[in-house]
Every structure is written in C-alpha cells, then in structure tokens.
Write a protein that holds these residues in place. Sequence first.
Motif, PDB file in Angstrom:
ATOM      1  N   LEU A  72       1.276  10.365   6.486  1.00  0.00           N
ATOM      2  CA  LEU A  72       1.535  10.638   5.072  1.00  0.00           C
ATOM      3  C   LEU A  72       2.643   9.739   4.530  1.00  0.00           C
ATOM      4  CD1 LEU A  72       0.797  12.421   2.659  1.00  0.00           C
ATOM      5  CD2 LEU A  72       2.462  14.075   3.494  1.00  0.00           C
ATOM      6  N   LEU A  73       3.726   9.600   5.289  1.00  0.00           N
ATOM      7  CA  LEU A  73       4.830   8.745   4.848  1.00  0.00           C
ATOM      8  C   LEU A  73       4.407   7.281   4.775  1.00  0.00           C
ATOM      9  CD1 LEU A  73       7.815  10.347   6.802  1.00  0.00           C
ATOM     10  CD2 LEU A  73       7.256  10.615   4.384  1.00  0.00           C
ATOM     11  N   ASP A  74       3.640   6.838   5.761  1.00  0.00           N
ATOM     12  CA  ASP A  74       3.154   5.453   5.752  1.00  0.00           C
ATOM     13  C   ASP A  74       2.249   5.190   4.550  1.00  0.00           C
ATOM     14  OD1 ASP A  74       4.551   4.903   8.071  1.00  0.00           O
ATOM     15  OD2 ASP A  74       2.798   5.031   9.389  1.00  0.00           O
ATOM     16  N   THR A  75       1.366   6.134   4.266  1.00  0.00           N
ATOM     17  CA  THR A  75       0.459   5.990   3.130  1.00  0.00           C
ATOM     18  C   THR A  75       1.239   5.921   1.828  1.00  0.00           C
ATOM     19  OG1 THR A  75      -1.290   7.178   4.299  1.00  0.00           O
ATOM     20  CG2 THR A  75      -1.469   7.066   1.896  1.00  0.00           C
ATOM     21  N   GLN A  76       2.224   6.789   1.666  1.00  0.00           N
ATOM     22  CA  GLN A  76       3.009   6.806   0.431  1.00  0.00           C
ATOM     23  C   GLN A  76       3.901   5.574   0.320  1.00  0.00           C
ATOM     24  OE1 GLN A  76       2.462   8.862  -2.158  1.00  0.00           O
ATOM     25  NE2 GLN A  76       0.779   9.379  -0.794  1.00  0.00           N
ATOM     26  N   ALA A  77       4.439   5.108   1.429  1.00  0.00           N
ATOM     27  CA  ALA A  77       5.291   3.914   1.410  1.00  0.00           C
ATOM     28  C   ALA A  77       4.508   2.703   0.907  1.00  0.00           C
ATOM     29  CB  ALA A  77       5.871   3.656   2.794  1.00  0.00           C
ATOM     30  N   LYS A  78       3.227   2.644   1.226  1.00  0.00           N
ATOM     31  CA  LYS A  78       2.388   1.520   0.789  1.00  0.00           C
ATOM     32  C   LYS A  78       2.165   1.519  -0.722  1.00  0.00           C
ATOM     33  CE  LYS A  78      -0.049   1.183   5.171  1.00  0.00           C
ATOM     34  NZ  LYS A  78      -1.299   1.440   5.885  1.00  0.00           N
ATOM     35  N   THR A  79       2.300   2.667  -1.352  1.00  0.00           N
ATOM     36  CA  THR A  79       2.059   2.747  -2.791  1.00  0.00           C
ATOM     37  C   THR A  79       3.298   2.375  -3.611  1.00  0.00           C
ATOM     38  OG1 THR A  79       2.698   5.079  -3.014  1.00  0.00           O
ATOM     39  CG2 THR A  79       0.392   4.613  -2.435  1.00  0.00           C
ATOM     40  N   ILE A  80       4.441   2.252  -2.952  1.00  0.00           N
ATOM     41  CA  ILE A  80       5.696   1.979  -3.651  1.00  0.00           C
ATOM     42  C   ILE A  80       5.948   0.474  -3.696  1.00  0.00           C
ATOM     43  CG2 ILE A  80       8.189   2.362  -3.641  1.00  0.00           C
ATOM     44  CD1 ILE A  80       7.547   4.977  -2.028  1.00  0.00           C
ATOM     45  N   THR A  81       6.199  -0.021  -4.889  1.00  0.00           N
ATOM     46  CA  THR A  81       6.535  -1.436  -5.071  1.00  0.00           C
ATOM     47  C   THR A  81       7.912  -1.516  -5.731  1.00  0.00           C
ATOM     48  OG1 THR A  81       5.596  -1.572  -7.289  1.00  0.00           O
ATOM     49  CG2 THR A  81       4.088  -2.006  -5.440  1.00  0.00           C
ATOM     50  N   ASP A  82       8.452  -2.716  -5.807  1.00  0.00           N
ATOM     51  CA  ASP A  82       9.739  -2.890  -6.484  1.00  0.00           C
ATOM     52  C   ASP A  82       9.649  -2.437  -7.942  1.00  0.00           C
ATOM     53  OD1 ASP A  82      10.903  -3.858  -4.190  1.00  0.00           O
ATOM     54  OD2 ASP A  82      10.727  -5.977  -4.756  1.00  0.00           O
ATOM     55  N   ALA A  83       8.510  -2.660  -8.546  1.00  0.00           N
ATOM     56  CA  ALA A  83       8.324  -2.293  -9.956  1.00  0.00           C
ATOM     57  C   ALA A  83       8.196  -0.782 -10.151  1.00  0.00           C
ATOM     58  CB  ALA A  83       7.088  -2.986 -10.521  1.00  0.00           C
TER      59      ALA A  83
END
Length: 122
Positions: A72-83
């Motif tokens: 779950l954390l890995d999946t959510q981390a992938k959705t986060i960008t600098d923007a």
Amino acid sequence: MKAARIALAAALLLSAAPASAQTATDAGCLVLSNAFAEKAAEPQVKKLAEASFYFYLGRVADRTTAPQLKALLDTQAKTITDATAGPMMKSCIQTFQSRSDLVQSLSTKPAAPQPAPPPKKP
C-alpha cells in the motif's frame, strides 16, 4: 436482547467493510508526513509533519500485515510527485487538524469562578 444482536451485527459488518479508499489516502498521508518530517527545512513544518505522521500511523488497521502495508505504501508513494506533494500534504494536515480540533473541543474546561457578591449591608 434483540437490540444487542443487531448492534453486534452492525459492528461486525462495519469493521469488515472495505475501506480501501480511506486506507489509500491514509497511506499517502503517512508517506508524505514521513518525508516532510525528515526533509522540511522549517522546524515548525517538521514538528507538524511528525505529529501528522503519528496520527496517520495510528490509522493503520491492526489487521494489516507487513506485506499489505508495504504494498500500500509503495503504491501510494508512486502517485506522489514534486508537483502534487505540497497540495496533498496540505490536505493531510487539514484532516489531521480537524480531528485534533474535534478532540480538543470535547475537553471540558472548568468555568471561571464567579466573584462572590458583596455582602449585603443591614
């Protein structure tokens, strides 16, 4: 007795209901809070991010296994960008702050003592 059975059944149904959307949001906030707590330059931002981290950590379900949480954390981390990190963190902090305000609103402060009336003159 019938009311107790209905309440128990409702509690079991609610606890078994999938909460993946809420869990995903919480996981994203957990990732962001951790990142901001480690990398924020301002001490006040760091402190708020740390408090937020513990809030979202507390929202992880007891039944969640380590592999489930990691996925779950890995999946959510992938959705986060600098923007998106800033606006997402702002939303996370707003949720944290509203819950904190709610809890604080429940505390009962004793009323300030009223001054004693002056004694009556005979």
